[in-house]
Design an enzyme around this catalytic site. Structure first.
Site, PDB file in Angstrom:
ATOM      1  N   TYR A  33      22.383  -3.187   9.373  1.00 51.13           N
ATOM      2  CA  TYR A  33      21.630  -1.954   9.599  1.00 51.13           C
ATOM      3  C   TYR A  33      21.875  -0.953   8.485  1.00 51.13           C
ATOM      4  O   TYR A  33      22.772  -1.114   7.661  1.00 51.13           O
ATOM      5  CB  TYR A  33      21.997  -1.345  10.952  1.00 51.13           C
ATOM      6  CG  TYR A  33      23.340  -0.622  10.977  1.00 51.13           C
ATOM      7  CD1 TYR A  33      24.538  -1.324  10.936  1.00 51.13           C
ATOM      8  CD2 TYR A  33      23.404   0.767  11.042  1.00 51.13           C
ATOM      9  CE1 TYR A  33      25.759  -0.657  10.966  1.00 51.13           C
ATOM     10  CE2 TYR A  33      24.623   1.437  11.074  1.00 51.13           C
ATOM     11  CZ  TYR A  33      25.796   0.718  11.035  1.00 51.13           C
ATOM     12  OH  TYR A  33      27.004   1.366  11.049  1.00 51.13           O
ATOM     13  N   LYS A 147      27.313  -4.085   6.059  1.00 53.61           N
ATOM     14  CA  LYS A 147      27.018  -3.104   7.113  1.00 53.61           C
ATOM     15  C   LYS A 147      26.407  -3.821   8.306  1.00 53.61           C
ATOM     16  O   LYS A 147      25.207  -3.753   8.572  1.00 53.61           O
ATOM     17  CB  LYS A 147      26.090  -2.005   6.568  1.00 53.61           C
ATOM     18  CG  LYS A 147      26.112  -0.744   7.417  1.00 53.61           C
ATOM     19  CD  LYS A 147      25.571   0.434   6.660  1.00 53.61           C
ATOM     20  CE  LYS A 147      25.419   1.670   7.519  1.00 53.61           C
ATOM     21  NZ  LYS A 147      26.646   2.147   8.152  1.00 53.61           N
ATOM     22  N   GLU A 180      39.076   3.898   6.402  1.00 50.09           N
ATOM     23  CA  GLU A 180      37.905   4.786   6.457  1.00 50.09           C
ATOM     24  C   GLU A 180      37.733   5.257   7.889  1.00 50.09           C
ATOM     25  O   GLU A 180      38.478   4.860   8.781  1.00 50.09           O
ATOM     26  CB  GLU A 180      36.653   4.039   5.984  1.00 50.09           C
ATOM     27  CG  GLU A 180      36.321   2.838   6.847  1.00 50.09           C
ATOM     28  CD  GLU A 180      35.193   1.973   6.303  1.00 50.09           C
ATOM     29  OE1 GLU A 180      34.276   2.508   5.656  1.00 50.09           O
ATOM     30  OE2 GLU A 180      35.221   0.749   6.556  1.00 50.09           O
TER      31      GLU A 180
HETATM   32  N1  PDD Z   1      27.832   4.824   9.156  1.00 46.73           N
HETATM   33  N2  PDD Z   1      32.078   3.645   6.624  1.00 46.73           N
HETATM   34  C1  PDD Z   1      31.592   3.193   7.787  1.00 46.73           C
HETATM   35  C2  PDD Z   1      32.433   2.275   8.610  1.00 46.73           C
HETATM   36  C3  PDD Z   1      30.300   3.566   8.209  1.00 46.73           C
HETATM   37  O1  PDD Z   1      29.812   3.093   9.377  1.00 46.73           O
HETATM   38  C4  PDD Z   1      29.536   4.458   7.414  1.00 46.73           C
HETATM   39  C5  PDD Z   1      28.159   4.905   7.799  1.00 46.73           C
HETATM   40  C6  PDD Z   1      30.099   4.918   6.197  1.00 46.73           C
HETATM   41  C7  PDD Z   1      29.346   5.834   5.278  1.00 46.73           C
HETATM   42  O2  PDD Z   1      28.274   5.174   4.661  1.00 46.73           O
HETATM   43  P1  PDD Z   1      26.979   5.956   4.177  1.00 46.73           P
HETATM   44  O3  PDD Z   1      27.456   7.068   3.323  1.00 46.73           O
HETATM   45  O4  PDD Z   1      26.214   4.948   3.406  1.00 46.73           O
HETATM   46  O5  PDD Z   1      26.274   6.454   5.417  1.00 46.73           O
HETATM   47  C8  PDD Z   1      31.364   4.479   5.843  1.00 46.73           C
HETATM   48  C9  PDD Z   1      26.500   5.155   9.607  1.00 46.73           C
HETATM   49  C10 PDD Z   1      26.051   6.509   9.223  1.00 46.73           C
HETATM   50  C11 PDD Z   1      26.408   4.868  11.092  1.00 46.73           C
HETATM   51  O6  PDD Z   1      26.928   3.847  11.482  1.00 46.73           O
HETATM   52  O7  PDD Z   1      25.806   5.635  11.849  1.00 46.73           O
END
Ligand code: PDD
Length: 294
Positions: A33, A147, A180
């Site tokens: 996703y 992701k 993270e």
């Molecule tokens: N999550 N690390 C994790 C584990 C994440 O799920 C996300 C983003 C990020 C940041 O990635 P980005 O800057 O590309 O959004 C880091 C999304 C926003 C979510 O699951 O809703």
């Protein structure tokens, strides 16, 4: 104004949208996703998010559902039909529908779904909405660079945070280093004003698109970023801290577990980065050079 969802080629009222019970996304979390922010009518860091979507699919050997141009058009059609100027688009691609079997099906069409939600990008309010985070053990699998929607580790971490009235859980590896947040990247600023965030090596974290955009902005502004691991003890001593993601953008953190960070308000560097990011997002739609997965 009813919300509109997208399900494999069709735009449908949100309440009526669904996928098959034997969709592999549903049964195995065999899917990936992206979340893309829509800021002032512009898709923020669209290039980076679509690049990462295609990469995640490639890593799992799931077919890309449609040509890139068609995906870009479908995203815009979602924005148009939902008549939202500021919000989020959620996109998910699964390996498709097939009788339940762990082995990949010989033939299946990928499922692509999209939903859209309104959001507010009120910068002073975001700076004022300071956050508490907690630390929890990182119990996830080892391919955090992908992701995937297999998010139960993150769901439990976020719930642990919510149970303690915190916004986010920073996950900690077996050696005591923060990886993270459950849905964001973790950053600290030390007493020498060094901006520190974990490197993406060894697939130990997701390479955030917001993180990459921030790196590029910092380079332009000559703000130094040190990419390295940091411990919980180091985080407790930070002058500033924040989370970055497409949803949080840059969320100031003022408490980690029971340790106060800074003076209880969003830090000076954090605010500057949020301003820089919003300027970038609103002025050019966060148009990024190609996202680099290395
Ligand atoms: N999550 N690390 C994790 C584990 C994440 O799920 C996300 C983003 C990020 C940041 O990635 P980005 O800057 O590309 O959004 C880091 C999304 C926003 C979510 O699951 O809703």
């Amino acid at each position: 104004m009813p919300r509109i969802a997208y399900v494999s080629g069709r735009y449908i009222p949100h309440a009526d949208a669904g996928v098959h019970i034997e969709d592999r996304g549903f049964q195995f979390a065999d899917s990936v996703y992206e979340v893309v922010a829509l800021v002032n009518g512009r898709l923020c860091d669209e290039v980076g998010h679509l690049d990462r979507l295609v990469r995640s699919l490639g890593e799992l050997r799931i077919k890309v559902p449609m040509p890139r141009k068609s995906m870009e058009m479908a995203l815009r059609e979602m924005v148009r039909r939902n008549r939202i100027k500021n919000g989020m688009i959620y996109m998910q691609v699964t390996r498709g529908v097939a009788p339940r079997d762990f082995v990949f099906p010989k033939k299946s069409d990928t499922t692509l779904v999209m939903t859209m939600y309104p959001a507010k990008y009120d910068i002073p309010a975001r700076k004022a909405a300071v956050k508490k985070v907690i630390t929890v053990p990182d119990i996830r699998w080892k391919r955090r660079d992908i992701k995937t929607t297999a998010l139960i580790g993150q769901v439990l971490a976020k719930q642990a945070a919510a149970d303690k009235g915190a916004y986010e859980a920073w996950m900690v590896d077996d050696d005591g280093f923060i990886t993270e947040g459950s849905s964001s990247n973790a950053w600290i600023i030390d007493k020498n004003r060094n901006l520190i965030t974990r490197a993406t090596a060894n697939n130990s974290i997701l390479k955030g698109v917001t993180r990459s955009a921030l790196q590029a902005l910092c380079k332009k502004e000559k703000i130094k970023i040190i990419e390295r691991k940091f411990t919980v003890a180091e985080a407790y001593k930070a002058q500033e801290a924040f989370c970055s993601s497409a949803v949080a953008l840059i969320a100031p953190v003022v408490q980690i577990d029971d340790k106060k960070i800074g003076n209880g308000q969003a830090g000076e560097i954090t605010c500057k980065l949020l301003d820089l990011y919003m300027e970038y997002a609103t002025k050019n739609g966060g148009k990024q050079e190609r996202w680099n997965p290395a």
